[in-house]
Design a protein around this motif. Structure first.
Motif, PDB file in Angstrom:
ATOM      1  N   ASP A  53       0.830  -1.198   0.000  1.00  0.00           N
ATOM      2  CA  ASP A  53       0.000   0.000   0.000  1.00  0.00           C
ATOM      3  C   ASP A  53       0.870   1.255   0.000  1.00  0.00           C
ATOM      4  O   ASP A  53       0.565   2.236  -0.690  1.00  0.00           O
ATOM      5  CB  ASP A  53      -0.924   0.000   1.219  1.00  0.00           C
ATOM      6  CG  ASP A  53      -2.125   0.902   1.026  1.00  0.00           C
ATOM      7  OD1 ASP A  53      -3.045   0.502   0.291  1.00  0.00           O
ATOM      8  OD2 ASP A  53      -2.134   2.014   1.598  1.00  0.00           O
ATOM      9  N   VAL A  54       1.952   1.229   0.757  1.00  0.00           N
ATOM     10  CA  VAL A  54       2.885   2.356   0.754  1.00  0.00           C
ATOM     11  C   VAL A  54       3.547   2.500  -0.617  1.00  0.00           C
ATOM     12  O   VAL A  54       3.676   3.609  -1.155  1.00  0.00           O
ATOM     13  CB  VAL A  54       3.944   2.178   1.856  1.00  0.00           C
ATOM     14  CG1 VAL A  54       5.015   3.261   1.750  1.00  0.00           C
ATOM     15  CG2 VAL A  54       3.295   2.223   3.233  1.00  0.00           C
ATOM     16  N   ILE A  55       3.950   1.369  -1.217  1.00  0.00           N
ATOM     17  CA  ILE A  55       4.608   1.421  -2.526  1.00  0.00           C
ATOM     18  C   ILE A  55       3.682   2.001  -3.579  1.00  0.00           C
ATOM     19  O   ILE A  55       4.050   2.916  -4.332  1.00  0.00           O
ATOM     20  CB  ILE A  55       5.075   0.013  -2.941  1.00  0.00           C
ATOM     21  CG1 ILE A  55       6.226  -0.448  -2.053  1.00  0.00           C
ATOM     22  CG2 ILE A  55       5.516  -0.004  -4.413  1.00  0.00           C
ATOM     23  CD1 ILE A  55       6.642  -1.885  -2.282  1.00  0.00           C
ATOM     24  N   THR A  56       2.441   1.464  -3.656  1.00  0.00           N
ATOM     25  CA  THR A  56       1.535   1.907  -4.716  1.00  0.00           C
ATOM     26  C   THR A  56       1.090   3.351  -4.535  1.00  0.00           C
ATOM     27  O   THR A  56       0.814   4.045  -5.508  1.00  0.00           O
ATOM     28  CB  THR A  56       0.296   1.002  -4.780  1.00  0.00           C
ATOM     29  OG1 THR A  56      -0.325   0.940  -3.484  1.00  0.00           O
ATOM     30  CG2 THR A  56       0.667  -0.400  -5.219  1.00  0.00           C
ATOM     31  N   SER A  57       1.035   3.833  -3.290  1.00  0.00           N
ATOM     32  CA  SER A  57       0.566   5.202  -3.066  1.00  0.00           C
ATOM     33  C   SER A  57       1.678   6.235  -3.149  1.00  0.00           C
ATOM     34  O   SER A  57       1.425   7.394  -3.483  1.00  0.00           O
ATOM     35  CB  SER A  57      -0.119   5.304  -1.704  1.00  0.00           C
ATOM     36  OG  SER A  57       0.794   5.006  -0.652  1.00  0.00           O
ATOM     37  N   ARG A  58       2.922   5.805  -2.860  1.00  0.00           N
ATOM     38  CA  ARG A  58       4.006   6.781  -2.761  1.00  0.00           C
ATOM     39  C   ARG A  58       5.044   6.711  -3.867  1.00  0.00           C
ATOM     40  O   ARG A  58       5.735   7.701  -4.136  1.00  0.00           O
ATOM     41  CB  ARG A  58       4.721   6.607  -1.414  1.00  0.00           C
ATOM     42  CG  ARG A  58       3.877   6.991  -0.212  1.00  0.00           C
ATOM     43  CD  ARG A  58       3.520   8.462  -0.252  1.00  0.00           C
ATOM     44  NE  ARG A  58       2.744   8.863   0.920  1.00  0.00           N
ATOM     45  CZ  ARG A  58       2.191  10.058   1.059  1.00  0.00           C
ATOM     46  NH1 ARG A  58       2.344  10.958   0.107  1.00  0.00           N
ATOM     47  NH2 ARG A  58       1.489  10.351   2.137  1.00  0.00           N
ATOM     48  N   PHE A  59       5.185   5.563  -4.531  1.00  0.00           N
ATOM     49  CA  PHE A  59       6.321   5.391  -5.423  1.00  0.00           C
ATOM     50  C   PHE A  59       5.954   5.052  -6.867  1.00  0.00           C
ATOM     51  O   PHE A  59       6.856   4.911  -7.696  1.00  0.00           O
ATOM     52  CB  PHE A  59       7.259   4.300  -4.871  1.00  0.00           C
ATOM     53  CG  PHE A  59       7.787   4.611  -3.510  1.00  0.00           C
ATOM     54  CD1 PHE A  59       8.724   5.612  -3.321  1.00  0.00           C
ATOM     55  CD2 PHE A  59       7.338   3.908  -2.408  1.00  0.00           C
ATOM     56  CE1 PHE A  59       9.213   5.899  -2.064  1.00  0.00           C
ATOM     57  CE2 PHE A  59       7.816   4.197  -1.142  1.00  0.00           C
ATOM     58  CZ  PHE A  59       8.757   5.193  -0.967  1.00  0.00           C
ATOM     59  N   LEU A  60       4.691   4.921  -7.190  1.00  0.00           N
ATOM     60  CA  LEU A  60       4.329   4.539  -8.563  1.00  0.00           C
ATOM     61  C   LEU A  60       3.942   5.730  -9.436  1.00  0.00           C
ATOM     62  O   LEU A  60       3.621   5.558 -10.597  1.00  0.00           O
ATOM     63  CB  LEU A  60       3.184   3.515  -8.552  1.00  0.00           C
ATOM     64  CG  LEU A  60       3.511   2.155  -7.943  1.00  0.00           C
ATOM     65  CD1 LEU A  60       2.359   1.181  -8.158  1.00  0.00           C
ATOM     66  CD2 LEU A  60       4.799   1.573  -8.512  1.00  0.00           C
ATOM     67  N   GLY A  61       3.938   6.913  -8.878  1.00  0.00           N
ATOM     68  CA  GLY A  61       3.603   8.080  -9.679  1.00  0.00           C
ATOM     69  C   GLY A  61       2.104   8.274  -9.788  1.00  0.00           C
ATOM     70  O   GLY A  61       1.308   7.361  -9.581  1.00  0.00           O
ATOM     71  N   GLU A  62       1.697   9.492 -10.128  1.00  0.00           N
ATOM     72  CA  GLU A  62       0.284   9.853 -10.184  1.00  0.00           C
ATOM     73  C   GLU A  62      -0.297   9.533 -11.546  1.00  0.00           C
ATOM     74  O   GLU A  62       0.349   9.724 -12.572  1.00  0.00           O
ATOM     75  CB  GLU A  62       0.122  11.345  -9.887  1.00  0.00           C
ATOM     76  CG  GLU A  62      -1.293  11.768  -9.559  1.00  0.00           C
ATOM     77  CD  GLU A  62      -1.365  13.222  -9.104  1.00  0.00           C
ATOM     78  OE1 GLU A  62      -1.249  14.106  -9.979  1.00  0.00           O
ATOM     79  OE2 GLU A  62      -1.516  13.450  -7.895  1.00  0.00           O
TER      80      GLU A  62
END
Length: 447
Positions: free
Chosen positions: A385-394
């Motif tokens: 959840d942290v990866i997908t929300s913070r590191f995958l870009g908008e």
């Protein structure tokens, strides 16, 4: 000469059985953890949403057919397995096939209630970091909902799950068609109050009722209720008995086949699918733009802006949705009683088959990485959840995240499996699992 060693071993065996009945890690069923790992991998897939093999598919282009099919098929189904396994876990924590009673049951319920509180804090903390709601927070309400049902046997629980499997979709369809004026439902859409997110919820007691409504009366909660009860019923079966495992696998396979056949008959030869096709066409069609109010003849803007005309209402959900399976069928999962029954069949078949496989030494070794990952499901959900929300870009327009290829998902899956094996060789529980366990046993000791 023989009786003394046997007498010395008997208390140890009895203690081991007692610990297993209380749902301790020593009594874990690897098959349940393997199924939990499959559910987590499916949920992570839905969060990554791979749109291409090595490179993401640009917006406006067609995705590879296999990936598009998987995204549609796993949607709701992966998390549905997770919902059901929550019920299985509660059953195992309260005695499994021999439900606790008296002091033992009160102690187990106390541990579950404390666990719910710990998960609430973890879920709010994760929401604070990621900025989006998560399933860990929802677990709080689910665990508390299951507490009054923990005295019941499997047969009554399966019956209750059947009632909710019909009642929940009926309520969902009625709510979609007529629920705008129902005051107990949370407000959504334009004009709805903006509620605090994350740990900020704790500092705004005036908003607790609205937050409670948003959690209790949302679409996922009603959809989860029959699956939670079905999981509790499955956990009340004697999962260590081979005959029960065989019956689970065969019964589940029969329900899966019967569910598809019933949906095909009702929607095809019996003709109810036409109503769903019309609903889907109206739902996907862009709404007609209402005429804008005319300006005065002199072209001057009025002091008070005119009221904008109301948008046309959403199309009514047909009651035929109760019989419709989602992807590859035309239905919507939250509206389908048949889909809930079908998913219970899938879980019965998978869990029964996995229980049979893990009886054998070679398969235990093959499935051990998945079982290790499943035992750390909460930790890996938090990480992804942290990866997908913070590191995958908008994503485009500020919604979601940027399109991904299959590569990030594959890297995460491999890292989770390898990391789980290495961690479990050193520690008994995952990091977050150990934290929740310590809080639970500190508040409600085993003895």
């Amino acid at each position: 000469m023989i009786t003394e060693p046997m007498a010395g071993r008997a208390p140890k065996a009895a203690r081991r059985r007692g610990r297993a009945r209380e749902g301790s890690p020593g009594g874990r069923l690897p098959a349940v953890d393997v199924l939990r790992a499959l559910a987590i991998l499916g949920m992570v897939w839905m969060h990554f949403v791979p749109t291409g093999w090595l490179e993401p598919t640009p917006p406006g282009h067609d995705w590879p057919g296999v990936l598009e099919w998987l995204n549609g098929f796993l949607d709701t189904r992966a998390r549905s397995v997770f919902f059901l396994l929550a019920g299985v876990s509660v059953a195992l924590m309260t005695g499994g096939a021999r439900p606790f009673a008296g002091t033992a049951l009160r102690r187990a319920r106390g541990r579950i209630a404390v666990r719910a509180g710990a998960l609430l804090l973890l879920g709010l903390g994760l929401e604070q970091v990621s900025g989006t709601p998560n399933i860990i927070t929802a677990y709080t309400g689910w665990l508390l909902f299951l507490l009054p049902w923990t005295r019941m046997r499997a047969r009554l629980l399966f019956g209750a799950a059947g009632v909710f499997a019909v009642a929940a979709p009926v309520f969902q369809i009625a709510r979609a068609n007529h629920g705008r004026g129902w005051g107990f439902l949370p407000e959504v859409g334009p004009g709805a109050p903006e509620l605090p997110q994350g740990l900020a919820v704790l500092a705004h007691p005036g908003d607790w009722l609205a937050v409670f409504q948003s959690y209790v009366f949302n679409v996922d909660t009603f959809y989860a209720l029959p699956l939670l009860l079905a999981g509790l019923a499955i956990g009340r079966l004697d999962l260590r008995e081979r005959a029960v495992r065989v019956r689970m696998a065969l019964t589940g396979a029969g329900i899966v086949a019967g569910g598809w056949l019933a949906s095909w008959l009702v929607l095809g030869p019996l003709g109810l699918g036409a109503a769903i096709d019309r609903f889907q066409a109206e739902l996907m069609a862009p709404p007609p733009m209402p005429p804008m109010p005319a300006l005065p003849a002199d072209g001057a803007l009025p002091d008070v802006p005119p009221e904008l005309p109301e948008l046309p209402p959403m199309p009514k959900v047909p009651w035929a949705e109760l019989w419709a399976m989602s992807k590859p069928g035309p239905g919507i999962a939250e509206y389908s009683a048949l889909q809930i029954l079908w998913l219970v069949g899938v879980c019965l078949a998978l869990l029964g088959a996995l229980l049979l496989l893990t009886e054998r030494g070679p398969w235990q070794r093959v499935l051990w990485p998945a079982a290790a990952m499943g035992s750390m499901a909460m930790t890996w959900y938090f990480v992804q959840d942290v990866i997908t929300s913070r590191f995958l870009g908008e994503g485009p327009g500020g919604f979601g995240h940027a399109p991904q290829s299959l590569v990030p998902y594959a890297l995460f899956a491999v890292a989770a499996l390898v990391g789980s094996v290495l961690w479990r060789r050193l520690f008994r529980r995952g990091p977050l699992e150990a934290l929740v366990h310590r809080a639970t046993t500190a508040a409600v000791p085993h003895r």
